[in-house]
Design an enzyme around this catalytic site. Structure first.
Site, PDB file in Angstrom:
ATOM      1  CD  GLU A 129       5.388  -3.338  -3.671  1.00  0.00           C
ATOM      2  OE1 GLU A 129       5.658  -3.444  -2.480  1.00  0.00           O
ATOM      3  OE2 GLU A 129       4.699  -2.402  -4.105  1.00  0.00           O
TER       4      GLU A 129
ATOM      5  CG  ASP B  43       5.311   1.516  -5.022  1.00  0.00           C
ATOM      6  OD1 ASP B  43       6.096   0.841  -4.357  1.00  0.00           O
ATOM      7  OD2 ASP B  43       4.457   2.276  -4.514  1.00  0.00           O
TER       8      ASP B  43
HETATM    9  C1  GLC Z   1       5.808  -0.124  -1.818  1.00  0.00           C
HETATM   10  C2  GLC Z   1       7.225   0.307  -1.523  1.00  0.00           C
HETATM   11  C3  GLC Z   1       7.268   0.878  -0.140  1.00  0.00           C
HETATM   12  C4  GLC Z   1       6.343   2.074  -0.070  1.00  0.00           C
HETATM   13  C5  GLC Z   1       4.946   1.695  -0.521  1.00  0.00           C
HETATM   14  C6  GLC Z   1       4.098   2.899  -0.787  1.00  0.00           C
HETATM   15  O1  GLC Z   1       5.387  -1.175  -1.035  1.00  0.00           O
HETATM   16  O2  GLC Z   1       8.092  -0.776  -1.692  1.00  0.00           O
HETATM   17  O3  GLC Z   1       8.562   1.227   0.249  1.00  0.00           O
HETATM   18  O4  GLC Z   1       6.295   2.552   1.242  1.00  0.00           O
HETATM   19  O5  GLC Z   1       4.952   0.971  -1.724  1.00  0.00           O
HETATM   20  O6  GLC Z   1       4.499   3.519  -1.973  1.00  0.00           O
END
Ligand code: GLC
Length: 533
Positions: free
Chosen positions: A273, A214
């Protein structure tokens, strides 16, 4: 008049020199948003036992792996992305034994399991943050500006809207790029590195096949935490480098995690991500000694238009080829408007999916897209739980806070209290008529979106030319994309009108009924077809 799709001088792409085969290079990975997938105990919230009970469905769908969104102990200020204890399961979702049983059962049925790891921040209920001494060292506290320190230390905005700083009772401020309940960790502190390595080991020892990381672009901040000098910073995410995102320093962390992953057998993977401004910057995350994959958000955000799609496909393939990594493709996830709604019609969504599944590399599916679920736009305000929703009022920037619309629990049955999601209700209200989109209603209906996904995934498995490997563009009429993979041609009509053309081969699958008479075919508007050549 029919038009030729064949070009004598195709443009070739390959994904570069393969550093070796790996299951992830062409895997189809299904995102399970645990809270909304299947509820085994009737409390209205999906759980790990619910996922285990539905493994046969995922196996039959034809995916290779699951990615489970966070199920750790958490106050749920941001759907579990606010982790209070990385080594325990929140009772809402079950127990550690349930996680273990799920991983084992998935493996027994030939499915791999990736879990979410959240290293940029923790919950404000994490023991480190609750201990004032530890907190000072392991999070980012700064004095405020202004005569009495009453102004935030810099001008950074939270992704969820409003300032990225919250003042403590002591008078100093702490950084949170997301909600105030999600303080950012201080990655200059070696204890933070050591703790995350231990967390990764904990789950690797339990048998997980990898991690979706993440905010993989966020852990390192520019030295001195400099001002950005403008408002609406959230609109800049992904289009330019900000002092809190995509800093070069994050790569050292990913390299160390790659070494750790490689020290385990069985090809455990890391998936970033990461919102990076260009495909080239994104490719840095998947260099041979870093992570295995990165989500391709440039593809997700591309317009439904021939040139835009071709440009993003070319740029994505070229960037990943330059580092020898496979490209990934994604159309929906738990943070964006479902593609059946975002692209303007279910017809386009079905076509986009067939396009995605014909491209070289790996693809990510988000639960419910195989049912053609639309975004739920009519949720009552009091039901919404996205933390950005309450923070957006009166703000000029930040996420819109409407992410609950893609998180409505799945319909499994045509009727019943929550359409088969569980024996009780569902934590977000499901729209009337949701039963008509259920797994039960679509199973066996050849025209359904579920059966289209099943057929596409079965073909992708059966045809070795799909997945990772070569592709070459073919000439095609205006508005039509056409490309060849070994043994297969894919044609996509991005216009709204029928286009007659010469069939490039034998029809394998189409996103909408497609008339073929001898060599003459008609590709309906917003449709995609796969042909055997
Ligand atoms: C990422 C996740 C999202 C979350 C954010 C903070 O973007 O996909 O759902 O709110 O991180 O952790």
């Amino acid at each position: 008049m029919t038009e030729q799709l064949t070009s004598p001088t195709p443009v070739r792409h390959t994904t570069g020199q393969h550093p070796g085969p790996g299951w992830w290079r062409d895997a189809v990975i299904y995102q399970v948003y645990v809270r909304s997938f299947a509820d085994s105990d009737g409390d209205g919230i999906g759980d790990l036992r619910g996922v285990r009970a539905r493994l046969p469905y995922l196996k039959e769908l034809g995916v290779d792996a699951l990615w489970l969104t966070p199920f750790y102990a958490s106050p749920q200020a941001d759907g579990g992305y606010d982790v209070a204890d990385h080594r325990s399961v929140d009772p809402l979702f079950g127990s550690l034994e349930d996680a273990d049983a799920l991983i084992r059962a998935a493996h027994a049925s030939g499915l791999r399991v990736i879990i979410d790891i959240v290293p940029n921040h923790t919950s404000d209920r994490h023991p480190w943050f609750r201990d004032p001494e530890l907190a000072r060292e392991r999070y980012l506290f700064r004095p405020g500006r202004g005569t009495g320190g009453e102004l935030p230390p810099n001008d950074w905005e939270s992704v969820f809207g409003g300032p990225a700083w919250t003042r403590t009772e002591r008078g100093d401020w702490y950084l949170h790029l997301f909600a105030p309940e999600q303080p950012d960790l201080n990655w200059d502190n070696p204890d933070v590195h050591a703790e995350f390595e231990a967390i990764l080991r904990f789950w690797l020892d339990l048998g997980v096949d990898g991690f979706r990381i993440d905010v993989a672009h966020g852990m390192v901040k520019a030295p001195g935490l400099p001002d950005i000098g403008c408002d609406s910073q959230a609109t800049l995410i992904g289009s330019q480098t900000l002092p809190f995102f995509d800093q070069d320093g994050v790569h050292a962390i990913h390299r160390s995690w790659r070494t750790l992953l490689d020290s385990y057998g069985g090809a455990r993977i890391g998936v970033a991500e990461a919102w990076a401004p260009t495909p080239e910057r994104l490719a840095l995350y998947v260099r041979p000694d870093e992570l295995h994959q990165a989500f391709n958000f440039q593809f997700l955000t591309a317009r439904w238009e021939k040139e835009a799609l071709r440009e993003v496909i070319d740029a994505s393939l070229a960037a990943t080829a330059s580092v020898g990594a496979p490209t990934t493709w994604v159309l929906s996830n738990h943070d964006v408007v479902r593609h059946a709604t975002r692209l303007g019609s279910l017809a386009r969504a079905r076509a986009a999916t067939l396009l995605m599944l014909a491209l070289p590399g790996s693809a990510y599916l988000y639960q419910g897209e195989e049912l053609g679920l639309p975004e739920v736009t009519e949720l009552p305000d009091e039901a919404r739980q996205d933390p950005a929703f309450t923070r957006r009022a009166g703000r000029s920037s930040g996420q819109e806070g409407l992410r609950d619309g893609c998180r409505v629990p799945l319909p499994w049955a045509a009727d019943g209290p929550s359409y088969g999601f569980g024996d009780g209700g569902s934590w977000l209200p499901q729209p009337a008529g949701w039963g008509g989109l259920s797994v039960a209603a679509q199973t066996g209906d050849v025209d359904s979106t579920l059966e289209l996904y099943r057929a596409a995934l079965a073909l992708r498995r059966a045809l070795p030319g799909l997945g990772d490997g070569e592709m070459s563009w073919r000439e095609a009429p205006d508005g039509v994309l056409a490309f060849a993979r070994p043994g297969v041609v894919c044609t996509v009509n991005t216009t709204g009108r029928d286009i007659a053309f010469e069939a490039p081969g034998r029809l394998l699958l189409a996103s909408t009924p497609l008339p073929v008479r001898g060599a003459a075919a008609v590709l309906p508007g917003d449709a995609c077809a796969w042909w055997a050549i």
